[in-house]
Structure formats: structure tokens, C-alpha cells
Design a protein around this motif. Structure first.
Motif, mmCIF file in Angstrom:
data_model
loop_
_atom_site.group_PDB
_atom_site.id
_atom_site.type_symbol
_atom_site.label_atom_id
_atom_site.label_comp_id
_atom_site.label_asym_id
_atom_site.label_seq_id
_atom_site.Cartn_x
_atom_site.Cartn_y
_atom_site.Cartn_z
ATOM 1 N N ASP A 1 7.140 -98.487 -3.523
ATOM 2 C CA ASP A 1 6.171 -99.122 -2.596
ATOM 3 C C ASP A 1 5.816 -100.516 -3.089
ATOM 4 N N ILE A 2 5.610 -100.651 -4.415
ATOM 5 C CA ILE A 2 5.268 -101.977 -4.963
ATOM 6 C C ILE A 2 6.412 -102.954 -4.725
ATOM 7 N N ALA A 3 7.669 -102.471 -4.916
ATOM 8 C CA ALA A 3 8.825 -103.352 -4.683
ATOM 9 C C ALA A 3 8.910 -103.757 -3.221
ATOM 10 N N PHE A 4 8.623 -102.803 -2.339
ATOM 11 C CA PHE A 4 8.656 -103.108 -0.919
ATOM 12 C C PHE A 4 7.595 -104.150 -0.566
ATOM 13 N N GLN A 5 6.397 -103.910 -1.084
ATOM 14 C CA GLN A 5 5.327 -104.878 -0.808
ATOM 15 C C GLN A 5 5.645 -106.250 -1.430
ATOM 16 N N THR A 6 6.224 -106.244 -2.633
ATOM 17 C CA THR A 6 6.618 -107.504 -3.276
ATOM 18 C C THR A 6 7.657 -108.217 -2.439
ATOM 19 N N ASN A 7 8.590 -107.463 -1.895
ATOM 20 C CA ASN A 7 9.616 -108.031 -1.032
ATOM 21 C C ASN A 7 8.970 -108.665 0.192
ATOM 22 N N GLN B 1 14.080 -106.600 -4.564
ATOM 23 C CA GLN B 1 15.109 -105.776 -3.941
ATOM 24 C C GLN B 1 15.844 -104.949 -4.988
ATOM 25 N N ARG B 2 16.145 -105.596 -6.139
ATOM 26 C CA ARG B 2 16.817 -104.849 -7.206
ATOM 27 C C ARG B 2 15.913 -103.737 -7.735
ATOM 28 N N SER B 3 14.613 -104.071 -7.865
ATOM 29 C CA SER B 3 13.674 -103.018 -8.328
ATOM 30 C C SER B 3 13.632 -101.870 -7.348
ATOM 31 N N SER B 4 13.663 -102.184 -6.061
ATOM 32 C CA SER B 4 13.626 -101.122 -5.046
ATOM 33 C C SER B 4 14.886 -100.282 -5.111
ATOM 34 N N ASP B 5 16.058 -101.012 -5.272
ATOM 35 C CA ASP B 5 17.310 -100.250 -5.375
ATOM 36 C C ASP B 5 17.325 -99.346 -6.617
ATOM 37 N N ALA B 6 16.851 -99.923 -7.760
ATOM 38 C CA ALA B 6 16.815 -99.115 -8.984
ATOM 39 C C ALA B 6 15.863 -97.944 -8.838
ATOM 40 N N ALA B 7 14.735 -98.194 -8.190
ATOM 41 C CA ALA B 7 13.781 -97.104 -7.987
ATOM 42 C C ALA B 7 14.377 -96.007 -7.119
ATOM 43 N N MET B 8 15.155 -96.402 -6.092
ATOM 44 C CA MET B 8 15.777 -95.428 -5.224
ATOM 45 C C MET B 8 16.808 -94.601 -6.002
ATOM 46 N N GLU B 9 17.612 -95.300 -6.853
ATOM 47 C CA GLU B 9 18.593 -94.571 -7.652
ATOM 48 C C GLU B 9 17.906 -93.596 -8.632
ATOM 49 N N ILE B 10 16.831 -94.115 -9.280
ATOM 50 C CA ILE B 10 16.087 -93.242 -10.214
ATOM 51 C C ILE B 10 15.474 -92.073 -9.471
ATOM 52 N N LYS B 11 14.978 -92.338 -8.277
ATOM 53 C CA LYS B 11 14.362 -91.252 -7.502
ATOM 54 C C LYS B 11 15.408 -90.199 -7.146
ATOM 55 N N ALA B 12 16.629 -90.720 -6.757
ATOM 56 C CA ALA B 12 17.694 -89.769 -6.426
ATOM 57 C C ALA B 12 18.076 -88.938 -7.660
ATOM 58 N N LEU B 13 18.195 -89.618 -8.831
ATOM 59 C CA LEU B 13 18.524 -88.902 -10.069
ATOM 60 C C LEU B 13 17.461 -87.886 -10.433
ATOM 61 N N ILE B 14 16.172 -88.343 -10.295
ATOM 62 C CA ILE B 14 15.076 -87.426 -10.641
ATOM 63 C C ILE B 14 15.037 -86.259 -9.669
ATOM 64 N N SER B 15 15.342 -86.547 -8.372
ATOM 65 C CA SER B 15 15.359 -85.454 -7.391
ATOM 66 C C SER B 15 16.457 -84.436 -7.755
ATOM 67 N N ASP B 16 17.645 -85.024 -8.088
ATOM 68 C CA ASP B 16 18.740 -84.119 -8.487
ATOM 69 C C ASP B 16 18.381 -83.348 -9.746
ATOM 70 N N SER B 17 17.728 -84.066 -10.738
ATOM 71 C CA SER B 17 17.298 -83.380 -11.963
ATOM 72 C C SER B 17 16.270 -82.300 -11.663
ATOM 73 N N SER B 18 15.353 -82.611 -10.748
ATOM 74 C CA SER B 18 14.319 -81.620 -10.388
ATOM 75 C C SER B 18 14.946 -80.392 -9.764
ATOM 76 N N ARG B 19 15.985 -80.659 -8.894
ATOM 77 C CA ARG B 19 16.670 -79.517 -8.272
ATOM 78 C C ARG B 19 17.360 -78.667 -9.336
ATOM 79 N N GLN B 20 18.081 -79.360 -10.255
ATOM 80 C CA GLN B 20 18.763 -78.637 -11.326
ATOM 81 C C GLN B 20 17.773 -77.929 -12.247
#
Length: 418
Positions: free
Chosen positions: A213-219, A251-270
Motif C-alpha cells: 500500500d505504501i508503494a502504491f501511495q508513493t507511486n 514500482q520496484r518496491s511494489s513488485d518486490a512486495a508482491m513477490e514476497i507476498k506470493a512467496l509468503i503465501s506459498d510458505s503459509s500454505r506449505q
């Protein structure tokens, strides 16, 4: 007168042939001579009568002696049918009665001895045969008991070893149960840790959402800054560059956050799947702990039963061993009884042979010579030694013979009951 005196002296001396003179005289001397002659004739007649009577007595006595001699000779050969039927002279009649009475008593006694000998021989043969059979059965029983004792001894050792093995298995199962319980606790700890990781992942995911959200607002702010810089013209060119860089960084922060979120989501599922698997493993371990506990109880019962069986088999083994010893002793006693039975059978055969010599009224003792049981060997030992029995040295009174016969019948009846 002197001649008459000489004649009288001769008659007194036993001379019946003396000559008596003076018988032809007519006086008293002649009377005395004639009377003396008559006396001599009467004396001669009396002496002749006495001699005849003595000869008759001698003949009667000779007849009596001959009768007794003949019957005593037959008696010496065992003939007891020798009663004297012919009457004796009156003075010897009591002798005949006493002889016949003695023969009758002896005949009755020998008859009882023969009957007793027959009964003893039959009983001795049965005892000997039964002793042989009992000896064989006792030997077989002793051998069977010895084999049984050896088998029970081996079985006792096997059960004892099984009991010890069951105790060892019980200790191993107890250790396994303890390990399973410890593993259950570890699994519970792992489940708790995985739950903590899951909670931490959820919190990280929330933080990443905030960063996004912060990255989006910064953008958006950089976009607005770029628009304002464009309006400012040449003066806002530098600010537009900065705004463009900030926008690119956002934008890079948002992309990195999205990747981390996807990884954390996958980790949470596992992590969730891991928590579920660990929970299942924990349940399985709990079930294993319960089963191991049940197995431990069963193994304990098996061990206790094996120990009880071992104790019982040990007692049985002790009893069988004692029974084996008693059976061995019984076998030895049966051997002795068998030997005694054979000796009794041998002696009974000898007794039967002895009484078979007698011939009694109403039958013959020779019937005992063919017994129903096989006769023992002639040279077999006896309880009285190997010497032959002497018939004349062993007279048996009638009451004793009857008692022996009764004892023999009673012994045979007892043996038949046995």
C-alpha cells in the motif's frame, strides 16, 4: 519106697520118661506107684497140650507180624491204602484197630497235604506269571516315565527361556512406549512451532500488504509530483527526474512486495500442510503409544503366564522325577517279587513231586505230576537251597496241612483280586 521117691524126684526135674516101679504091688506102695504113673501120664498130656497151644500162639503171632510187615513195606513206598481188613486174634485186635486208625489219620493228613500242594502250586504259577507280567509293565512304565521326565525337563527349560524372552520383550516394549511418548511430545512441540511459524507468516503477509500500500501511495505521489513538475516547466525538470526515480523505486518496491507476498503465501500454505501432516503424525504417534501400551500389557500378561507355566512345569518335573524314582524302586521290588515267585513256584513243584509219591484212598497223588502251569527247570534254585528234599525228614501234621492249604487258597484269591 526109695524107688518111688527117685521117680518122683525125676518127675519134679521134668523127666517124664522116668520108670515108675512097684505098680504091680498090692499094698500102699503099689497104690502110690500107680497114682504116680497116672500123674505122669496127665503131666505128659498137659505138657503136650501146652506145647500145642504155644505153637498155635506162635502161628497167630507170625500171621500178625507178617500182615504188619507187608503193610509197613507198602507204606514205605507211599501206599496209604493198606488198612487191615482181616480180623486179628482177640489179644491182637487192638493192635489192628490202632494200625488202621493211624493209617486213616495219615491218609487224611497226606490228602490235605496233596490238596494244599496243588493249591500252592497253582497259586505259585499264577503269582510267577503275574510277577513276570507286572515286571514287564513296570519296566515299560519306568522307561516311559524316564522319557516323560526328560521331555518335561526340556519343556521346562524351553518355557523358562520363553518367560525370560517375554520379560526382555516387555522391557523393550516399555522402552519403545517411552520413546513413542517422547516422540509424541516432540511432535506436539513441532506442531506448536509450525503454528507459530504460520502465525508469523500471516503477520509478515500483513506487513507486506502495508508495504505494498505504501508503494502504491508513493507511486501515486510520484505521479502527482511528475505532473506538477511538468506544469512547472523548465524549473520543475529536476524535480520531475526525482519524481520519476521515486516512482520507479516505488514500482520496484511494489513488485518486490508482491513477490514476497506470493512467496509468503506459498510458505503459509506449505506451513499449513506441514502443520496438518505434523498433527496427523502426532495423532498416529498417540495411537502408536496406545497400541504399544496395550502390547506392553499383553506381553506382561504373557510373561507372567510363562513364569507361572515355568513354575508349574518345574513342580510337575519335580513330581515326575520323584515318581520316576519311586517307579524305579517299585521296578526293583517287582524284580525281587518275581524272583521270589519263581522260587516259590520251584518249591511248589518240588512239594508236588514229593506228595505225588503217596497213593491215598479215593485217588492217587500222581495226578499232581501234570500241573496246568509249565513246570520249572529241574535245577532251578529254591528258597530252601539246591539240595533235594527229604520226605522222611519233613512230616506235616494234619492241622498244619489244612492251615497251609487255606493260606494257599487265600493267597491265590488275593492275587486274583490284584
Amino acid at each position: 519106697m526109695r524107688r518111688i521117691v527117685v521117680s518122683m524126684r525125676g518127675l519134679a526135674e521134668g523127666n517124664n520118661a522116668v520108670e515108675i516101679k512097684g505098680q504091680n504091688r498090692g499094698d500102699e506102695v503099689g497104690d502110690m506107684a500107680r497114682a504116680l504113673d497116672k500123674f505122669r501120664d496127665e503131666l505128659v498130656r498137659m505138657q503136650a497140650a501146652e506145647q500145642q497151644k504155644a505153637e498155635s500162639k506162635d502161628a497167630e503171632l507170625g500171621n500178625v507180624v507178617q500182615q504188619l510187615s507187608e503193610r509197613l513195606a507198602r507204606l514205605s513206598h507211599g501206599d496209604l491204602t493198606i488198612r487191615i481188613a482181616e480180623e486179628f486174634p482177640e489179644e491182637y485186635e487192638q493192635l489192628r484197630a490202632d494200625f488202621n486208625g493211624s493209617i486213616d489219620n495219615l491218609n487224611a493228613t497226606v490228602q490235605q497235604v496233596i490238596d494244599a500242594a496243588s493249591s500252592i502250586r497253582s497259586g505259585a504259577a499264577e503269582i510267577s506269571q503275574a510277577s513276570d507280567d507286572l515286571s514287564h509293565r513296570t519296566e515299560s512304565q519306568a522307561a516311559t516315565l524316564e522319557e516323560t521326565a526328560a521331555a518335561i525337563d526340556e519343556l521346562t527349560a524351553s518355557v523358562k527361556s520363553a518367560a525370560e524372552g517375554a520379560r526382555n520383550v516387555e522391557a523393550t516394549v516399555r522402552d519403545a512406549r517411552q520413546e513413542a511418548e517422547n516422540s509424541g511430545e516432540v511432535v506436539q512441540s513441532a506442531v506448536a512451532a509450525m503454528s507459530g511459524i504460520e502465525e508469523s507468516s500471516n503477520k509478515i503477509s500483513q506487513i507486506i500488504s502495508v508495504i505494498d500500500d505504501i508503494a502504491f501511495q508513493t507511486n501515486l505521489l510520484a505521479l502527482n509530483a511528475g505532473v506538477e513538475a511538468a506544469r512547472a516547466g523548465e524549473a520543475g525538470r529536476g524535480f520531475a527526474v526525482v519524481a520519476s526515480e521515486v516512482r520507479a523505486l516505488a514500482q520496484r518496491s511494489s513488485d518486490a512486495a508482491m513477490e514476497i507476498k506470493a512467496l509468503i503465501s506459498d510458505s503459509s500454505r506449505q506451513v499449513g500442510e506441514g502443520v496438518d501432516l505434523v498433527g496427523r503424525a502426532g495423532g498416529a504417534l498417540q495411537s502408536i503409544v496406545g497400541q504399544v501400551s496395550r502390547i506392553s500389557e499383553l506381553v506382561s500378561e504373557i510373561a507372567e503366564g510363562a513364569e507361572q507355566q515355568s513354575t508349574g512345569l518345574l513342580e510337575i518335573n519335580t513330581g515326575v522325577t520323584q515318581l520316576d524314582k519311586v517307579t524305579q524302586q517299585n521296578a526293583a521290588m517287582v524284580e525281587e517279587a518275581t524272583a521270589a515267585g519263581h522260587l516259590l513256584n520251584t518249591d511248589a513243584g518240588k512239594l508236588s513231586d514229593l506228595v505225588a509219591r503217596f497213593q491215598v484212598a479215593g485217588g492217587s497223588g500222581a495226578a499232581l505230576a501234570a500241573p496246568s502251569a509249565p513246570a520249572p527247570a529241574a535245577m532251578a534254585p529254591s528258597a530252601h537251597g539246591s539240595d533235594d528234599w527229604d520226605l522222611e525228614a519233613s512230616p506235616v501234621p494234619a492241622p498244619a496241612a489244612a492251615a497251609h492249604a487255606a493260606d494257599g487258597n487265600a493267597a491265590r484269591d488275593l492275587w486274583q483280586d490284584f
